[in-house]
Design an enzyme around this catalytic site. Structure first.
Site, PDB file in Angstrom:
ATOM      1  CG  HIS A 121       3.829  -6.590  11.249  1.00 44.36           C
ATOM      2  ND1 HIS A 121       2.718  -6.001  11.801  1.00 44.36           N
ATOM      3  CD2 HIS A 121       4.713  -6.729  12.281  1.00 44.36           C
ATOM      4  CE1 HIS A 121       2.909  -5.801  13.088  1.00 44.36           C
ATOM      5  NE2 HIS A 121       4.107  -6.233  13.412  1.00 44.36           N
ATOM      6  CB  CYS A 156      -0.916  -0.015   1.215  1.00 45.33           C
ATOM      7  SG  CYS A 156      -0.011   0.113   2.762  1.00 45.33           S
ATOM      8  CB  THR A 203      -5.378   1.617   9.717  1.00 42.81           C
ATOM      9  OG1 THR A 203      -4.202   0.851  10.021  1.00 42.81           O
ATOM     10  CG2 THR A 203      -5.220   3.016  10.263  1.00 42.81           C
ATOM     11  CD  GLU A 224      -3.026   1.023  13.209  1.00 49.85           C
ATOM     12  OE1 GLU A 224      -2.533   0.330  12.299  1.00 49.85           O
ATOM     13  OE2 GLU A 224      -4.190   1.451  13.179  1.00 49.85           O
ATOM     14  CG  HIS A 244       2.877  -0.999  12.801  1.00 45.67           C
ATOM     15  ND1 HIS A 244       4.103  -1.457  12.375  1.00 45.67           N
ATOM     16  CD2 HIS A 244       1.953  -1.780  12.192  1.00 45.67           C
ATOM     17  CE1 HIS A 244       3.926  -2.503  11.563  1.00 45.67           C
ATOM     18  NE2 HIS A 244       2.635  -2.708  11.431  1.00 45.67           N
ATOM     19  CB  CYS A 259      -6.302   1.643   5.834  1.00 44.10           C
ATOM     20  SG  CYS A 259      -5.442   1.885   4.288  1.00 44.10           S
ATOM     21  CB  SER A 298       1.174  -8.864   8.160  1.00 42.74           C
ATOM     22  OG  SER A 298       0.173  -8.229   7.419  1.00 42.74           O
ATOM     23  CG  ASN A 309      -2.440  -5.915   5.796  1.00 40.23           C
ATOM     24  OD1 ASN A 309      -2.502  -6.414   4.682  1.00 40.23           O
ATOM     25  ND2 ASN A 309      -1.299  -5.461   6.316  1.00 40.23           N
ATOM     26  CB  SER A 318       3.645  -5.370   5.042  1.00 37.87           C
ATOM     27  OG  SER A 318       2.854  -6.394   5.596  1.00 37.87           O
TER      28      SER A 318
END
Lengths: 282, 282
Positions: free
Chosen positions: A41, A12, A162, A126, A74, A190, A218, A220, A261
Site C-alpha cells: 500500500h 518491515c 496483522t 488481507e 496481503h 504483527c 495503508s 498500518n 510500506s
C-alpha cells in the site's frame, strides 16, 4: 528545531521481501510480470515498479498466459491462485509470512470445529483474501459494537488482521468471551506493527508535531496516525510535497514515523524538506 | 413490609445430588460413611448429616478399611482417591458434575501442550483438588493484579473455578491475552451460580435491605453478598438466629437470596423469623 525519528519506522521484513522478489522477477525474467491489486500500500513504490514493467491488474482475465503472477503482501484468495495456476501462469508468492501464518491458523481453527471470527477491517485486502480462502462460516468483526450484531456459536476461534491495534483486538475478544463456552485465540497481530505503534505513541507524547508518512490506503500507517493524534498535532502525508509551512511555525520538536510500506527514500526526502522549510522560515 | 425471594436461589443440582447420594449411603449401607472435608459448605446441613452417621475426616488415615468414602462436591485430588481405593475403601463420588467437567478440561489443556492457568481462589477446596490432580505446571490466579506476578508461556490454557464471578474472570483473561500468542479458554463458571448472581443483582437494586443466607465458607454465597452490597444494605447470615431487629427498622422491601449449598428449610426459617420481627415491631 530538531527532527526525531521514531525508534521503529518504515519497511518491515514482509514488505522488503516482497519488493526484492518483485525486483528479481523484473530483472531476471523475460516474461510479463503481473500483480493483482497493489503489491504493497504505497503508491510511490508502485509507480516506480510500474515504470520498471510491473503490471497491476484487477481481474485474472487480464493475465498473459505465459506471464508471472506475483501474489501481493496481503495475500490472495486460494481459489484465485489455483485459477491462475490452471491458466498456466507462474506464481511468485510475495505474501507476507505473517499473513501466511494467519491463513494457516484460520484454517486450523475451522478444521478443529470452531466458528471462525476474523477481527479486522471489512474492506481490507488481507481480510478479503482470508474470507474468500475459507469458504466456511467466517464472521468479520471490526469493532466491539459489532459483536452483538452477529450470531455466534458457543465455540469460537479467533484470528486477527496483522495490522490491527492490540486495544481493539482485546476489547472485541473480551466481548466475545462473555458469550461463549470455549474460545481459542491466536494473536496474529504483527510484532513489527506493534513496535511501530508503541514507538510512535512514545515519540508523539514528547514532541510538538508528528508527521506520519505512508500510503493513505495503508492500514498500518493509518493506525500510526490514529495513535499519534491522541498525543500531538499530527499530519498524515504520502510525500514531501504535501508538507505545509504553517504546520511548523513555533514548533521546536518534530517527530517522524512511517508505515511498514513506506520506503526509506521517501522518509529521507520528507526529513530534508522539513529541514529546508524550518531553516528558510527562520 | 414485603419479603421478596430472588428468582433463583438455594440448592443447585450438584448439591442436591450430593446430599441424595449421601442420604442413600447412610440409609442403605451398614458400612461406616466418611467424607473428606465438608460435603458442601453449609454447617447446618453437615451437622444434620453427622447426626445421621456421616463422619468428616481430614486425613485418609482416619478411614475404616471397610468403610465408604464420599467424595465431596468440590472434588478430591486424584492421588487421594487412588490411595483410598488402594486401601480397600468403597467410593461414592459426589463431585459436582460441573467440577468434574472442569477437571476434565484442565487435563485436556495440559495434554494439548498449554501452560494451564486456573482462575480461582487460592485456598478453595475445588482449586486445591485440581492443583493436586494435575501435577504439571498449573498457575492459580485469583485477581487481575496477580497476572504480572507469574511467568507465563506464550501458549496459555485457561479454566475457571465454577463459582467465580464473570467480571473477575474476564478481567484476568484480558490481562493474559496481552501477553500471549495463543490462548484457549474454557468458561467453566457454573450457570447455576450466574443465575443466582444475576437474580441477586437485580433484586438488590429494588429493595431496602438484602439478606443473603448461606455458609460463611461458601464461595458462591460470599459472591452473592459481594454483589448485593453494591446496591443495597446487605447482611450475610447462616441461620435465623443471626437476624437483628435493628436491621429492619423503616425497611419496606426486603430481598432474600441464598447460596447453592443453602437448603430450603433454612431459607424458610429465616423468612418466617423476618416476618415475626417485622410484625412484632409494628
Amino acid at each position: 528545531m530538531i527532527i526525531i525519528r521514531a525508534k521503529y519506522l518504515g519497511f518491515c521484513e514482509g514488505v522488503k521481501m516482497a519488493i526484492e522478489k518483485t525486483n528479481k522477477a523484473l530483472r531476471e525474467s523475460k516474461k510479463k510480470i503481473f500483480v493483482m491489486g497493489p503489491l504493497i500500500h504505497n503508491r510511490q513504490v508502485i509507480k516506480k515498479l510500474s515504470k520498471e514493467g510491473l503490471k497491476i491488474i484487477e481481474d485474472l482475465n487480464e493475465l498473459n498466459k505465459d506471464g508471472i503472477l506475483i501474489v501481493r503482501t496481503h495475500g490472495l484468495p486460494e481459489p484465485k491462485i489455483k485459477k491462475a495456476i490452471a491458466m498456466g501462469v507462474n506464481i511468485v508468492d510475495a505474501t507476507c509470512y505473517k499473513v501466511k501464518s494467519l491463513h494457516k491458523l484460520a484454517k486450523q481453527l475451522v478444521k478443529e470445529g470452531y466458528q471462525l471470527v476474523l477481527i479486522g477491517d471489512h474492506d481490507h485486502a488481507e481480510v478479503g483474501a482470508i474470507k474468500e480462502s475459507i469458504k466456511d462460516n467466517v464472521v468479520v468483526i471490526s469493532s466491539p459494537d459489532e459483536v452483538e450484531k452477529n450470531k455466534l456459536s458457543r465455540k469460537i476461534g479467533i484470528v486477527v488482521q496483522t495490522t490491527q491495534r492490540e486495544e481493539n483486538f482485546s476489547k472485541i475478544v473480551n466481548k466475545i468471551l462473555e458469550k461463549v463456552e470455549e474460545l481459542k485465540v491466536f494473536n496474529t497481530i504483527c510484532k513489527a506493527s506493534i513496535l511501530r505503534q508503541n514507538a510512535a505513541y512514545e515519540l508523539s507524547k514528547n514532541v510538538d508535531l508528528m508527521i506520519v508518512i505512508g500510503g493513505r490506503d495503508s492500514a498500518n500507517t493509518n493506525r500510526l496516525a490514529e495513535i499519534c493524534q491522541g498525543n500531538a498535532e499530527t499530519y498524515h502525508i504520502e510525500t514531501k510535497d504535501e508538507l505545509k509551512k504553517s504546520w511548523f511555525r513555533g514548533k521546536k520538536k518534530i517527530g517522524i514515523t512511517a508505515g511498514a510500506s513506506t520506503p526509506n527514500w521517501i522518509i529521507e526526502k520528507v526529513e530534508k524538506e522539513i529541514e529546508r522549510i524550518c531553516t528558510k522560515s527562520k
